[in-house]
Design a protein around this motif. Structure first.
Motif, short mmCIF file in Angstrom:
data_model
loop_
_atom_site.label_atom_id
_atom_site.label_comp_id
_atom_site.label_asym_id
_atom_site.label_seq_id
_atom_site.Cartn_x
_atom_site.Cartn_y
_atom_site.Cartn_z
N VAL A 71 0.84 -1.19 0.00
CA VAL A 71 0.00 0.00 0.00
C VAL A 71 0.88 1.25 0.00
N ALA A 72 1.96 1.25 0.77
CA ALA A 72 2.86 2.41 0.78
C ALA A 72 3.40 2.68 -0.62
N LYS A 76 2.47 6.05 -2.84
CA LYS A 76 3.55 6.89 -3.38
C LYS A 76 3.39 7.05 -4.89
N ALA A 77 3.12 5.96 -5.58
CA ALA A 77 2.95 6.00 -7.03
C ALA A 77 1.71 6.79 -7.44
N GLY A 83 7.89 11.23 -0.50
CA GLY A 83 8.24 10.25 0.52
C GLY A 83 6.98 9.73 1.18
N ILE A 84 7.17 8.77 2.06
CA ILE A 84 6.04 8.16 2.79
C ILE A 84 6.40 8.10 4.26
N ILE A 134 -5.29 4.83 -5.95
CA ILE A 134 -4.38 3.99 -5.17
C ILE A 134 -4.66 2.51 -5.46
N ALA A 135 -5.94 2.15 -5.51
CA ALA A 135 -6.31 0.75 -5.82
C ALA A 135 -5.73 0.33 -7.17
N ALA A 136 -5.75 1.22 -8.13
CA ALA A 136 -5.24 0.91 -9.46
C ALA A 136 -3.73 0.64 -9.44
#
Length: 138
Positions: A71-72, A76-77, A83-84, A134-136
């Protein structure tokens, strides 16, 4: 301290309350934080009942941490963050406000200060769009 099965995350996991879901599998629910510290602030909520890290079953932790990493990377993508920040709070003096183990994945952007934990509520349409983005990337 003991686990309270009536906490808000337990209710979300049970389907009794809505959320902006990013992903769900046998180990955890991933959803958008409705009070984000930055654009894309996401929560990973293990399904195993525990108050926090201090009382969590080590096997449940081992099962959920690869998802936290995935997930991180996806956050980020999807957000183009620089950063995370990964945060996890244990008990009220440490900043925990929901007493069900969860991990905050908070995108950090160069030159942009993070908001406060539990600050203002985000726009639902923006959260829904971020959840899809994010899911994608997962």
């Amino acid at each position: 301290m003991t686990y309270d099965p009536a906490n808000i995350f337990a209710k979300i996991l049970a389907g009794d309350l809505p959320c902006h879901k990013v992903h769900e599998d046998e180990t955890a629910l991933v959803m958008m934080d409705i009070f984000p510290q930055s654009k894309g602030h996401t929560l990973v909520i293990p399904k195993a009942a525990s108050r926090n890290l201090l009382d969590a079953d080590p096997k449940a932790l081992a099962a959920v941490m690869p998802l936290v990493q995935r997930v991180a990377r996806a956050v980020k993508a999807a957000t183009n963050a620089d950063g995370i920040r990964l945060a996890q709070f244990n008990e009220a003096p440490a900043g925990q406000t929901v007493f069900h183990l969860h991990f905050h994945i908070i995108p950090a952007y160069e030159g942009v200060a993070l908001g406060t934990h539990g600050g203002g509520k985000a726009d639902d349409a923006e959260l829904a769009a971020l959840a899809r983005d994010i899911a994608a990337k997962l």
